[in-house]
Write a protein that holds these residues in place. Structure first.
Motif, PDB file in Angstrom:
ATOM      1  N   LEU A 116      12.220  -5.668   6.478  1.00 41.89           N
ATOM      2  CA  LEU A 116      12.733  -6.070   5.170  1.00 41.89           C
ATOM      3  C   LEU A 116      11.726  -6.955   4.438  1.00 41.89           C
ATOM      4  CD1 LEU A 116      16.468  -6.842   6.012  1.00 41.89           C
ATOM      5  CD2 LEU A 116      15.587  -4.931   4.665  1.00 41.89           C
ATOM      6  N   LEU A 117      11.138  -7.913   5.134  1.00 43.69           N
ATOM      7  CA  LEU A 117      10.154  -8.801   4.505  1.00 43.69           C
ATOM      8  C   LEU A 117       8.890  -8.058   4.092  1.00 43.69           C
ATOM      9  CD1 LEU A 117      10.520 -11.959   6.759  1.00 43.69           C
ATOM     10  CD2 LEU A 117      11.165 -11.751   4.358  1.00 43.69           C
ATOM     11  N   ALA A 158       8.570 -17.454  13.011  1.00 44.95           N
ATOM     12  CA  ALA A 158       7.122 -17.212  12.989  1.00 44.95           C
ATOM     13  C   ALA A 158       6.809 -15.789  13.427  1.00 44.95           C
ATOM     14  CB  ALA A 158       6.413 -18.215  13.895  1.00 44.95           C
ATOM     15  N   ILE A 159       7.546 -15.279  14.399  1.00 46.91           N
ATOM     16  CA  ILE A 159       7.331 -13.903  14.872  1.00 46.91           C
ATOM     17  C   ILE A 159       7.678 -12.910  13.765  1.00 46.91           C
ATOM     18  CG2 ILE A 159       8.145 -12.146  16.498  1.00 46.91           C
ATOM     19  CD1 ILE A 159       8.451 -14.447  18.542  1.00 46.91           C
ATOM     20  N   VAL A 160       8.790 -13.149  13.076  1.00 49.59           N
ATOM     21  CA  VAL A 160       9.202 -12.262  11.990  1.00 49.59           C
ATOM     22  C   VAL A 160       8.149 -12.248  10.893  1.00 49.59           C
ATOM     23  CG1 VAL A 160      10.862 -11.955  10.116  1.00 49.59           C
ATOM     24  CG2 VAL A 160      11.678 -12.425  12.415  1.00 49.59           C
ATOM     25  N   LEU A 161       7.678 -13.409  10.479  1.00 52.24           N
ATOM     26  CA  LEU A 161       6.673 -13.479   9.416  1.00 52.24           C
ATOM     27  C   LEU A 161       5.368 -12.829   9.834  1.00 52.24           C
ATOM     28  CD1 LEU A 161       7.349 -17.067   8.034  1.00 52.24           C
ATOM     29  CD2 LEU A 161       7.988 -14.876   7.008  1.00 52.24           C
ATOM     30  N   THR A 162       4.974 -13.000  11.097  1.00 56.78           N
ATOM     31  CA  THR A 162       3.744 -12.385  11.599  1.00 56.78           C
ATOM     32  C   THR A 162       3.872 -10.872  11.608  1.00 56.78           C
ATOM     33  OG1 THR A 162       3.272 -14.318  12.953  1.00 56.78           O
ATOM     34  CG2 THR A 162       2.155 -12.279  13.549  1.00 56.78           C
ATOM     35  N   ALA A 163       5.005 -10.368  12.081  1.00 53.84           N
ATOM     36  CA  ALA A 163       5.221  -8.917  12.124  1.00 53.84           C
ATOM     37  C   ALA A 163       5.223  -8.330  10.714  1.00 53.84           C
ATOM     38  CB  ALA A 163       6.536  -8.610  12.840  1.00 53.84           C
ATOM     39  N   ALA A 164       5.867  -9.006   9.772  1.00 53.98           N
ATOM     40  CA  ALA A 164       5.883  -8.532   8.387  1.00 53.98           C
ATOM     41  C   ALA A 164       4.474  -8.516   7.810  1.00 53.98           C
ATOM     42  CB  ALA A 164       6.801  -9.414   7.546  1.00 53.98           C
ATOM     43  N   GLY A 209       5.863   0.128   0.411  1.00 56.74           N
ATOM     44  CA  GLY A 209       6.978   0.264   1.341  1.00 56.74           C
ATOM     45  C   GLY A 209       8.047   1.235   0.882  1.00 56.74           C
ATOM     46  N   ALA A 210       8.246   1.344  -0.431  1.00 58.10           N
ATOM     47  CA  ALA A 210       9.261   2.254  -0.974  1.00 58.10           C
ATOM     48  C   ALA A 210       8.889   3.724  -0.765  1.00 58.10           C
ATOM     49  CB  ALA A 210       9.463   1.973  -2.452  1.00 58.10           C
ATOM     50  N   VAL A 217       1.674  -8.090   9.458  1.00 58.57           N
ATOM     51  CA  VAL A 217       0.946  -6.976  10.074  1.00 58.57           C
ATOM     52  C   VAL A 217       1.291  -5.667   9.360  1.00 58.57           C
ATOM     53  CG1 VAL A 217       0.744  -5.576  12.171  1.00 58.57           C
ATOM     54  CG2 VAL A 217       0.676  -8.074  12.318  1.00 58.57           C
ATOM     55  N   VAL A 218       2.561  -5.454   9.071  1.00 59.05           N
ATOM     56  CA  VAL A 218       2.972  -4.228   8.372  1.00 59.05           C
ATOM     57  C   VAL A 218       2.320  -4.170   6.999  1.00 59.05           C
ATOM     58  CG1 VAL A 218       4.932  -2.995   7.370  1.00 59.05           C
ATOM     59  CG2 VAL A 218       5.132  -4.004   9.639  1.00 59.05           C
ATOM     60  N   ARG A 219       2.343  -5.266   6.281  1.00 62.65           N
ATOM     61  CA  ARG A 219       1.713  -5.293   4.947  1.00 62.65           C
ATOM     62  C   ARG A 219       0.202  -5.038   5.049  1.00 62.65           C
ATOM     63  NH1 ARG A 219       5.589  -9.616   3.851  1.00 62.65           N
ATOM     64  NH2 ARG A 219       4.020 -11.072   4.573  1.00 62.65           N
ATOM     65  N   CYS A 220      -0.445  -5.551   6.099  1.00 61.57           N
ATOM     66  CA  CYS A 220      -1.891  -5.342   6.291  1.00 61.57           C
ATOM     67  C   CYS A 220      -2.216  -3.881   6.576  1.00 61.57           C
ATOM     68  CB  CYS A 220      -2.414  -6.220   7.420  1.00 61.57           C
ATOM     69  SG  CYS A 220      -2.570  -7.954   6.958  1.00 61.57           S
ATOM     70  N   VAL A 221      -1.304  -3.166   7.167  1.00 60.73           N
ATOM     71  CA  VAL A 221      -1.502  -1.724   7.396  1.00 60.73           C
ATOM     72  C   VAL A 221      -1.395  -0.973   6.067  1.00 60.73           C
ATOM     73  CG1 VAL A 221      -0.493   0.334   8.476  1.00 60.73           C
ATOM     74  CG2 VAL A 221      -0.727  -1.777   9.790  1.00 60.73           C
TER      75      VAL A 221
END
Length: 94
Positions: A53-54, A6-12, A26-27, A14-18
């Motif tokens: 990565l996600l 759940a932490i990994v998915l939440t962090a990913a 991402g590339a 957040v990055v996508r939301c930025v």
């Protein structure tokens, strides 16, 4: 592992939301520097790396000079160390 997942998915997320409002893919990211506190563990258990990565960040440009353990992680200076590492690496590439 359910909590870690759940932490990994939440962090990913957040990055996508930025990235979304800025239109950055991402590339397009030149370098990703993680404060990998558990960097000595297995790669699949490193929350920061898995989240990157996600989120679609480039694996070949993630901690290219090693993470916190390889470079050193001074107490109270994590942000300055990460910023300095990114600036030096970007200057070296250009």
């Amino acid at each position: 592992m359910a909590v870690g997942g759940a932490i990994v998915l939440t962090a990913a997320h957040v990055v996508r939301c930025v990235f979304e409002p800025t239109g950055i893919d991402g590339a397009q990211v030149d370098e990703v520097v993680l404060g990998d506190s558990n960097g000595a563990g297995e790669d699949n258990r490193n929350v920061g790396r898995m989240a990157a990565l996600l989120a679609g960040l480039p694996d070949d440009r993630t901690n290219p000079n090693g993470g916190a353990i390889a470079i050193g992680h001074p107490i109270g200076a994590s942000g300055a160390r990460i910023a300095g590492t990114v600036l030096r690496e970007l200057a070296r590439r250009n």
